[in-house]
Design a protein around this motif. Structure first.
Motif, mmCIF file in Angstrom:
data_model
loop_
_atom_site.group_PDB
_atom_site.id
_atom_site.type_symbol
_atom_site.label_atom_id
_atom_site.label_comp_id
_atom_site.label_asym_id
_atom_site.label_seq_id
_atom_site.Cartn_x
_atom_site.Cartn_y
_atom_site.Cartn_z
ATOM 1 N N LEU A 25 -9.372 -6.218 -1.799
ATOM 2 C CA LEU A 25 -9.915 -4.896 -1.475
ATOM 3 C C LEU A 25 -10.767 -4.953 -0.217
ATOM 4 O O LEU A 25 -10.699 -4.065 0.639
ATOM 5 C CB LEU A 25 -10.715 -4.352 -2.655
ATOM 6 C CG LEU A 25 -9.892 -3.962 -3.880
ATOM 7 C CD1 LEU A 25 -10.805 -3.641 -5.044
ATOM 8 C CD2 LEU A 25 -8.959 -2.816 -3.574
ATOM 9 N N ASP A 26 -11.562 -5.997 -0.092
ATOM 10 C CA ASP A 26 -12.410 -6.164 1.083
ATOM 11 C C ASP A 26 -11.554 -6.346 2.340
ATOM 12 O O ASP A 26 -11.807 -5.700 3.367
ATOM 13 C CB ASP A 26 -13.347 -7.358 0.894
ATOM 14 C CG ASP A 26 -14.359 -7.473 2.007
ATOM 15 O OD1 ASP A 26 -15.029 -6.464 2.310
ATOM 16 O OD2 ASP A 26 -14.478 -8.579 2.587
ATOM 17 N N ALA A 27 -10.542 -7.190 2.264
ATOM 18 C CA ALA A 27 -9.670 -7.448 3.418
ATOM 19 C C ALA A 27 -8.931 -6.189 3.869
ATOM 20 O O ALA A 27 -8.649 -6.032 5.061
ATOM 21 C CB ALA A 27 -8.671 -8.557 3.082
ATOM 22 N N LEU A 28 -8.639 -5.305 2.931
ATOM 23 C CA LEU A 28 -7.920 -4.066 3.243
ATOM 24 C C LEU A 28 -8.880 -2.894 3.501
ATOM 25 O O LEU A 28 -8.447 -1.744 3.596
ATOM 26 C CB LEU A 28 -6.956 -3.716 2.127
ATOM 27 C CG LEU A 28 -5.846 -4.739 1.848
ATOM 28 C CD1 LEU A 28 -4.981 -4.299 0.678
ATOM 29 C CD2 LEU A 28 -4.998 -4.986 3.097
ATOM 30 N N SER A 29 -10.164 -3.191 3.597
ATOM 31 C CA SER A 29 -11.194 -2.151 3.788
ATOM 32 C C SER A 29 -11.059 -1.037 2.763
ATOM 33 O O SER A 29 -11.141 0.141 3.083
ATOM 34 C CB SER A 29 -11.125 -1.590 5.214
ATOM 35 O OG SER A 29 -11.373 -2.610 6.154
ATOM 36 N N ALA A 30 -10.841 -1.435 1.543
ATOM 37 C CA ALA A 30 -10.693 -0.460 0.452
ATOM 38 C C ALA A 30 -11.952 -0.481 -0.382
ATOM 39 O O ALA A 30 -12.005 -0.510 -1.537
ATOM 40 C CB ALA A 30 -9.438 -0.776 -0.381
ATOM 41 N N GLU A 67 0.849 -1.184 0.000
ATOM 42 C CA GLU A 67 0.000 0.000 0.000
ATOM 43 C C GLU A 67 0.887 1.237 0.000
ATOM 44 O O GLU A 67 1.866 1.303 0.733
ATOM 45 C CB GLU A 67 -0.902 0.026 1.224
ATOM 46 C CG GLU A 67 -1.942 -1.067 1.241
ATOM 47 C CD GLU A 67 -2.895 -0.917 2.412
ATOM 48 O OE1 GLU A 67 -3.900 -0.203 2.264
ATOM 49 O OE2 GLU A 67 -2.604 -1.515 3.454
ATOM 50 N N ARG A 114 -4.583 6.339 -2.412
ATOM 51 C CA ARG A 114 -4.080 5.120 -1.776
ATOM 52 C C ARG A 114 -3.914 4.075 -2.869
ATOM 53 O O ARG A 114 -4.886 3.516 -3.367
ATOM 54 C CB ARG A 114 -5.088 4.637 -0.735
ATOM 55 C CG ARG A 114 -4.754 3.329 -0.068
ATOM 56 C CD ARG A 114 -5.889 2.935 0.858
ATOM 57 N NE ARG A 114 -5.701 1.650 1.469
ATOM 58 C CZ ARG A 114 -6.653 0.968 2.083
ATOM 59 N NH1 ARG A 114 -7.880 1.486 2.166
ATOM 60 N NH2 ARG A 114 -6.405 -0.193 2.610
#
Length: 86
Positions: A81-86, A15, A47
């Motif tokens: 993306l979900d795991a990184l709250s993106a 990131e 980001r």
């Protein structure tokens, strides 16, 4: 090395920057290394998330590794993306 577990495998990711997420997805054959320069520039305004797709460079290969299709890569990108709250 940052890794996240998605869909039964470990994906390598990086990131850079903050703000709205932009996901850099490399082609075949390649890795997130392809995105390093672009990620540094994008980090100035957003980001930027880059990662090695399943079976490439620093990410795991599913066992047994017979093939990977587009649906696998799409599902992995969404899960990352979900795991990184993106």
């Amino acid at each position: 090395m940052p890794r996240v577990s998605v869909n039964g495998i470990e994906l390598y990711y990086e990131e850079h920057g903050a703000g709205l997420p932009v996901l850099g997805i490399h082609g075949t054959p390649s890795s997130a290394v392809l995105w390093e320069d672009a990620a540094a520039e994008l980090a100035k305004i957003c980001r930027c998330i880059i990662y090695d797709r399943r079976g490439f460079h620093r990410s795991e290969r599913p066992l047994p590794f017979v093939s990977v299709d587009l649906a696998d890569h799409v599902n992995d990108a969404a899960a990352l993306l979900d795991a990184l709250s993106a």
